[in-house]
Design a protein around this motif. Structure first.
Motif, short mmCIF file in Angstrom:
data_model
loop_
_atom_site.label_atom_id
_atom_site.label_comp_id
_atom_site.label_asym_id
_atom_site.label_seq_id
_atom_site.Cartn_x
_atom_site.Cartn_y
_atom_site.Cartn_z
N LEU A 276 -9.48 8.02 3.51
CA LEU A 276 -9.32 7.21 2.30
C LEU A 276 -7.93 7.29 1.70
O LEU A 276 -7.39 6.27 1.23
N ASP A 277 -7.32 8.46 1.70
CA ASP A 277 -6.00 8.62 1.08
C ASP A 277 -4.93 7.79 1.79
O ASP A 277 -3.86 7.55 1.22
N HIS A 278 -5.18 7.38 3.01
CA HIS A 278 -4.18 6.65 3.79
C HIS A 278 -4.44 5.15 3.82
O HIS A 278 -3.74 4.42 4.53
N CYS A 279 -5.43 4.70 3.07
CA CYS A 279 -5.76 3.27 3.06
C CYS A 279 -5.25 2.55 1.82
O CYS A 279 -5.43 1.32 1.70
N ASP A 280 -4.61 3.28 0.91
CA ASP A 280 -3.96 2.67 -0.26
C ASP A 280 -4.86 1.72 -1.03
O ASP A 280 -4.40 0.71 -1.56
N GLY A 281 -6.14 2.02 -1.07
CA GLY A 281 -7.06 1.19 -1.83
C GLY A 281 -7.50 -0.09 -1.14
O GLY A 281 -8.25 -0.88 -1.70
N TRP A 282 -7.04 -0.29 0.08
CA TRP A 282 -7.42 -1.50 0.82
C TRP A 282 -8.89 -1.47 1.20
O TRP A 282 -9.48 -0.42 1.44
N GLN A 283 -9.46 -2.67 1.31
CA GLN A 283 -10.75 -2.88 1.95
C GLN A 283 -10.50 -3.65 3.25
O GLN A 283 -9.39 -4.13 3.49
N ILE A 284 -11.53 -3.82 4.06
CA ILE A 284 -11.36 -4.53 5.33
C ILE A 284 -10.88 -5.96 5.10
O ILE A 284 -10.11 -6.51 5.89
N LYS A 285 -11.30 -6.56 3.98
CA LYS A 285 -10.86 -7.93 3.67
C LYS A 285 -9.35 -8.00 3.50
O LYS A 285 -8.72 -9.00 3.86
N ASP A 286 -8.75 -6.95 2.92
CA ASP A 286 -7.30 -6.94 2.74
C ASP A 286 -6.59 -7.00 4.09
O ASP A 286 -5.55 -7.65 4.23
N PHE A 287 -7.15 -6.31 5.07
CA PHE A 287 -6.57 -6.38 6.42
C PHE A 287 -6.71 -7.78 7.00
O PHE A 287 -5.76 -8.35 7.54
N PHE A 288 -7.93 -8.35 6.89
CA PHE A 288 -8.15 -9.70 7.44
C PHE A 288 -7.20 -10.71 6.80
O PHE A 288 -6.75 -11.64 7.48
N GLU A 289 -6.91 -10.52 5.52
CA GLU A 289 -6.00 -11.45 4.85
C GLU A 289 -4.60 -11.39 5.44
O GLU A 289 -3.87 -12.38 5.44
N ARG A 290 -4.22 -10.23 5.96
CA ARG A 290 -2.89 -10.10 6.60
C ARG A 290 -2.84 -10.77 7.96
O ARG A 290 -1.75 -11.02 8.47
N VAL A 291 -3.98 -11.04 8.55
CA VAL A 291 -3.98 -11.65 9.89
C VAL A 291 -4.62 -13.03 9.88
O VAL A 291 -5.18 -13.47 10.89
N GLY A 292 -4.55 -13.73 8.74
CA GLY A 292 -4.87 -15.15 8.73
C GLY A 292 -6.23 -15.54 8.19
O GLY A 292 -6.69 -16.66 8.46
N LEU A 293 -6.90 -14.66 7.43
CA LEU A 293 -8.24 -14.99 6.94
C LEU A 293 -8.24 -16.26 6.08
O LEU A 293 -9.09 -17.14 6.26
N LYS A 294 -7.31 -16.37 5.16
CA LYS A 294 -7.28 -17.52 4.26
C LYS A 294 -7.14 -18.83 5.02
O LYS A 294 -7.86 -19.81 4.77
N ALA A 295 -6.22 -18.85 5.98
CA ALA A 295 -6.01 -20.07 6.76
C ALA A 295 -7.24 -20.41 7.59
O ALA A 295 -7.60 -21.59 7.72
N SER A 296 -7.90 -19.40 8.14
CA SER A 296 -9.11 -19.66 8.93
C SER A 296 -10.23 -20.20 8.07
O SER A 296 -10.93 -21.15 8.46
N TRP A 297 -10.44 -19.61 6.90
CA TRP A 297 -11.47 -20.10 5.99
C TRP A 297 -11.16 -21.52 5.52
O TRP A 297 -12.05 -22.36 5.40
N ASN A 298 -9.88 -21.78 5.22
CA ASN A 298 -9.49 -23.13 4.80
C ASN A 298 -9.78 -24.16 5.89
O ASN A 298 -10.25 -25.27 5.61
N PHE A 299 -9.52 -23.79 7.12
CA PHE A 299 -9.78 -24.70 8.24
C PHE A 299 -11.27 -24.99 8.34
O PHE A 299 -11.69 -26.16 8.47
N ASP A 300 -12.09 -23.95 8.28
CA ASP A 300 -13.55 -24.14 8.32
C ASP A 300 -14.01 -25.05 7.19
O ASP A 300 -14.85 -25.94 7.40
N ARG A 301 -13.51 -24.82 5.98
CA ARG A 301 -13.93 -25.61 4.83
C ARG A 301 -13.52 -27.07 4.98
O ARG A 301 -14.30 -27.99 4.71
N GLU A 302 -12.28 -27.29 5.45
CA GLU A 302 -11.79 -28.65 5.61
C GLU A 302 -12.59 -29.41 6.67
O GLU A 302 -12.87 -30.61 6.52
N VAL A 303 -12.98 -28.73 7.74
CA VAL A 303 -13.81 -29.36 8.78
C VAL A 303 -15.16 -29.76 8.20
O VAL A 303 -15.65 -30.88 8.41
N ALA A 304 -15.78 -28.86 7.43
CA ALA A 304 -17.08 -29.15 6.84
C ALA A 304 -16.99 -30.31 5.86
O ALA A 304 -17.86 -31.21 5.85
#
Length: 325
Positions: A276-304
């Protein structure tokens, strides 16, 4: 959502334009998808696919010529996919004779890479910072460069000629002096005459050598390789600019700090029972956001949204027999 390589803008042309606009282009090293995302988000003008980092990350081996050209090209394709900035890639010795060099260039161009460097080390090569390396004769080296120049299909694809003569065993290795430096300059002059677009001497030993190198090869642009506590010296980006280099690569910016951080985190889990001390308060979502989560979700939403608004599936679900025929 990352665009496939085929739909990227012309990255070699983009790099050429940057060379016209910038005094010195700073290229941090990337080696996998995570580092590519993070470096790209940092806003650098160009990125460098480090063979040393890729070798460790992709195949779990040190940089001793174990990784293949196809493995590096596949890694390059993935990195280009996730980046806006043009990518320059390590191509080692070209992975063989002229035909192998030509295929390497073809694979790199198909991967969307903006340029690559090809060196004069003997095979198997090793990281330029390691002792015991040597170089082929001048004619063999020039065949590699000519093959690369002849093979490229995009005239803007950058061929960077690299020499490791400065620290080669045949010229004195760790104790090499002025003869080795002059041999390196000679080889780069020949490579530029053979059609290379840029010169790269691995590890000039002093700032004086770096200045002399740039002056000797002018008006052709030069690239410098800066590694922490390496043979070249701990040059800042301002140092590289002041010395006259057009490109400065920092291959280890990603993988050395990452390795240090991982060692500490794994040790903490082993010894203290928590990371925990080495994760700087991050959750798994914070990692996903660094590797394109927002863009992927936006693409899914726009398709729908487009499916519902433009096509209206319910209209077809409610159709009866008389509506169909």
């Amino acid at each position: 959502m990352n665009l496939p390589v085929a739909y990227k803008t012309n990255q070699p042309k983009k790099l050429r334009q940057l060379m016209k606009e910038k005094d010195c282009i700073i290229c941090p090293g990337v080696f996998d998808g995570i580092s590519a995302h993070i470096a790209n988000a940092a806003g650098f003008d160009a990125l460098y696919l480090a063979g040393s980092g890729a070798s460790g990350s992709v195949i779990g081996e040190p940089d001793l010529s174990v990784i293949t050209g196809t493995e590096l090209a596949d890694t390059a394709r993935m990195i280009v996919n996730v980046c806006d900035a043009p990518v320059i890639a390590d191509a080692d010795t070209g992975f063989g004779g002229p035909l192998n060099v030509a295929r390497t260039v073809a694979l790199y161009e198909a991967a969307g890479v903006a340029g690559c460097h090809i060196e004069d080390q003997t095979f198997p090569k090793r990281c330029g910072q390691l002792a015991g390396k040597d170089v082929v004769d001048l004619e063999t080296y020039l065949e590699r460069i000519v093959a690369a120049v002849k093979a490229k299909q995009n005239p803007d694809f950058l061929i960077i000629a690299r020499t490791d003569a400065r620290n080669a065993t045949k010229f004195g290795g760790e104790n090499a002096g002025e003869e080795a430096f002059e041999e390196g300059v000679k080889r780069l002059k020949a490579a530029l005459d053979a059609g290379a677009d840029m010169a790269f001497m691995e590890s000039p030993r002093t700032k004086d050598e770096a200045e002399r190198l740039v002056k000797a090869l002018a008006p052709h642009p030069c690239m410098i390789n800066v590694l922490p506590n390496g043979l070249t010296g701990n040059y800042t980006t301002e140092d590289c600019k002041r010395l006259g280099f057009k490109l400065a690569i920092y291959p280890c910016t990603g993988f050395i700090p990452a390795a240090i951080a991982m060692e500490k985190s794994y040790a903490a889990l082993r010894d203290k029972g928590t990371d925990l001390d080495h994760c700087d308060g991050w959750q798994i979502k914070d990692f996903f956001e660094r590797v394109g989560l927002k863009a992927s979700w936006n693409f899914d939403r726009e398709v729908a949204e487009k499916t519902r608004s433009d096509i209206n599936p319910k209209k077809y679900e409610e159709m009866q027999g008389h509506d169909l025929i």
